[in-house]
Structures are given as C-alpha cells and as structure tokens.
Scaffold this motif. Structure first.
Motif, PDB file in Angstrom:
ATOM      1  N   LYS A  26       7.392   6.258 -33.058  1.00 25.25           N
ATOM      2  CA  LYS A  26       7.000   6.015 -31.678  1.00 25.25           C
ATOM      3  C   LYS A  26       5.518   6.335 -31.490  1.00 25.25           C
ATOM      4  CE  LYS A  26      11.189   4.917 -30.501  1.00 25.25           C
ATOM      5  NZ  LYS A  26      11.531   3.513 -30.201  1.00 25.25           N
ATOM      6  N   LYS A  27       4.892   5.614 -30.568  1.00 26.75           N
ATOM      7  CA  LYS A  27       3.448   5.784 -30.355  1.00 26.75           C
ATOM      8  C   LYS A  27       3.098   7.214 -29.962  1.00 26.75           C
ATOM      9  CE  LYS A  27       2.485   0.956 -29.258  1.00 26.75           C
ATOM     10  NZ  LYS A  27       1.986  -0.016 -28.259  1.00 26.75           N
ATOM     11  N   GLU A  28       3.971   7.854 -29.196  1.00 22.83           N
ATOM     12  CA  GLU A  28       3.686   9.225 -28.769  1.00 22.83           C
ATOM     13  C   GLU A  28       3.792  10.218 -29.935  1.00 22.83           C
ATOM     14  OE1 GLU A  28       7.939   8.150 -27.377  1.00 22.83           O
ATOM     15  OE2 GLU A  28       5.958   7.194 -27.489  1.00 22.83           O
ATOM     16  N   TYR A  61       2.854   9.294 -33.110  1.00 22.66           N
ATOM     17  CA  TYR A  61       1.976   8.745 -34.152  1.00 22.66           C
ATOM     18  C   TYR A  61       0.980   9.781 -34.675  1.00 22.66           C
ATOM     19  CZ  TYR A  61      -1.762   5.827 -36.152  1.00 22.66           C
ATOM     20  OH  TYR A  61      -2.721   5.282 -36.965  1.00 22.66           O
TER      21      TYR A  61
END
Length: 334
Positions: A156-158, A160
């Motif tokens: 997930k981007k959070e 990364y």
C-alpha cells in the motif's frame, strides 16, 4: 584507428570512452535467494517445482560436461542423461528402463553448482519486492510491488516508505557468513541517486555491493539455498571505465577522475557548441590545453532554443533515415 587518421586529413579531436569497466568477482550474491529467505518474494508452487527440476538437470549436465571434455562423448552422454532424467523425474513408471543405462554413466550424473532463471516464477500476489539487474556491474535494483502501480501490487502507498527503509536496513546488515564482511556497500532510495521525468520507472531501491560480490538478480540457488557462494572468478561489469582523448586542443598528459555524464558536454565543448544548462554533467576542461580553455570559456544555452534548432536540422535529414537504418542493420543493432 590507423584508417581513421589516414582518411581524415584535417585536424580533429578524438574521444574513446567505455560505457563501463570490467573486473573479477570471486563471489556471487544471489539477491533472489536473499529475498526468498527474508520472505519479501515468493514463487508459485508449480513454477518453483519446474525450476527446481530444470536446475537439477542443468547441474547434472554441467557435471557430465566437466568430466567429459570430448565433444562427441559429451553429446552421447547428454542424450542418455535426458532420457535418464525424464524417467527419474517426469515418468517414474519408466524407471524399469534405467537398468539398461550403464552404472558408470549413472554415477557420473551427479549434482554440481549452477544457476537458473527465476524471473517467470514470481508469485506477485504474495511478493513485496523483486529484483531487476541494472547492468552496472555491482549495482542492482529492487522494485517494490506497489498497489495501483503494478498488477497484483500488494504494498500500500501508505506503507511504501516504511517498507523501503526496512529493506534497505536489511541489506546493510547482511554479512558474509564466511568472513563477517558486509556484502552491500550501500543502498539508496531511487530519488537519492536519480532525477528527472522518468524517475517513477526506475527501481525503488538501488543496491551497490562491495567489490568481492557480484549481485545476481537473474538466478537463484534452489537446491543449496545459498545466498552467497564462491564462484569461479569471472569478469563482469563495474562502474569504473576508461576514456581516451586525443587532438590538437588536448593535453599530451592529464589525469581526471570524471564521470560518464560529463562526456556529452565535453564533446559539445570540443565542437565549440553550448551545452544545455539542464545537462547533469560538465565539460571536462582539464583535458584541454590552457590556451584553448582561456580563449573558449564554457557556455550554456537554453534547452528550448537549442531543441527548436535541432528539430529544424532533423527535419532536413529525414531522407537519410533509411540509410542510417540500413547501416544499423548491417552492424547488427536492429
């Protein structure tokens, strides 16, 4: 070079540059094996089974090759081995035919160290990170399997940044079990090394190994599960290359600790042209005699102005496009 100098009568500057150097690496760092061991990467069960079998087959063939230098004998034994391997691993019901294979040949079919391509075996539904060779010798790239960027992305981007920092820290802690030396010299986030409009396409982590370790991103050791192994020293790429400069404005002797990105602005400078100020490199004026540098200071131009001029020149050369293509085909580039 002799023909070049014989056929060009007027004075000119000549630059010869390698795109990389070569060196010997006594050990291999199997990044795939490291990622698997640390549960950052996974293989599909079917592909892993097939890869294990192919690796076993290749190891056994290499053992036969080492013991039988005669090409005809090796050709015969390798043919027998294919049948033997098939009956042993793919069709157990044919095992009864193995009795007809001489015991000496079966004894020679032993396991030896080897490698096998693993790129198609990755299970991206479970994989957090996977490697990609960067063609820079002891430098490799690690991509994170980011959700929304790659198919089946799971990072997930959070999460990364935290995951990148975790992997970088793990790389830097890696030690050679044989001597305790660090395997990785450094590991960077991509934005600490590169910049520009294509930054998003570059590997998320850039890894540089120490001089004794070649970072192998294409192969893995399924049977031995070795992360670091001794290797018959081979020459491979390294970052340090060479450059040779010759010409009427070039010093007879000089030393320079330069960078390949400086080559383009240096050639532009030698031609009396301005380099775009957006270029990363700089003209290597230390190559040139002092009088030339004094009379011809380095200058820069606006990219948009230069691009417009070059576009106009390119439009005039369209008729030569086919000739250039044919020449590249003759040289094997296309």
């Amino acid at each position: 070079l002799g023909k070049l100098f014989d056929n060009i009568k007027e004075e000119f500057n000549l630059f010869i540059c390698s795109d990389h150097g070569h060196t010997s690496y006594p050990k291999t760092f199997h990044i795939n094996s490291w990622l698997l061991a640390n549960k950052y990467m996974y293989f599909t069960d079917k592909e892993k089974t097939d890869l294990v079998l192919r690796e076993k087959k290749e190891k056994e063939l290499n053992a036969i090759r080492e013991k039988n230098k005669n090409k005809l004998k090796f050709a015969f034994l390798s043919g027998v081995h294919k049948l033997y391997f098939f009956t042993r691993n793919k069709a157990p019901w044919l095992k009864r035919f193995r009795v007809f294979i001489p015991e000496k040949i079966r004894t020679e079919m032993t396991i030896s160290e080897s490698r096998k391509v693993v790129s198609k075996a990755i299970d991206f539904s479970k994989t957090t990170a996977f490697p990609c060779p960067q063609s820079y010798g002891n430098v490799a790239g690690i991509y994170l399997n980011v959700d929304g960027k790659l198919n089946n992305g799971i990072v997930k981007k959070e999460a990364y940044e935290k995951k990148r920092e975790e992997i970088i820290e793990s790389f830097l802690k890696l030690r050679d079990p044989e001597n305790g030396k660090p395997v990785v010299a450094n590991a960077w986030k991509k934005e600490d090394v590169f910049s520009g409009p294509y930054l998003d396409e570059i590997a998320d982590i850039i890894v540089k190994t120490n001089a004794d370790y070649f970072p192998d991103c294409i192969y893995s050791e399924f049977i031995t599960k070795k992360i670091i192994r001794k290797f018959n020293p081979i020459t491979q790429h390294e970052m340090e290359g060479i450059i040779v400069a010759y010409g009427p404005q070039i010093k007879k002797e000089f030393k320079s600790d330069s960078n390949i990105v400086n080559l383009t602005p240096t050639i532009l400078y030698s031609l009396g042209l301005s380099g775009p100020k957006e270029l990363d490199g700089k003209a290597m004026t230390e190559f040139f005699v002092k009088d030339h540098v004094k009379k011809n200071p380095v200058s820069f131009s606006d990219y948009n102005t230069q691009y417009a001029a070059s576009k106009k020149l390119r439009s005039k050369g369209v008729e030569n496009k086919e000739k250039v293509r044919n020449a590249l085909e003759d040289l094997g580039y296309i």
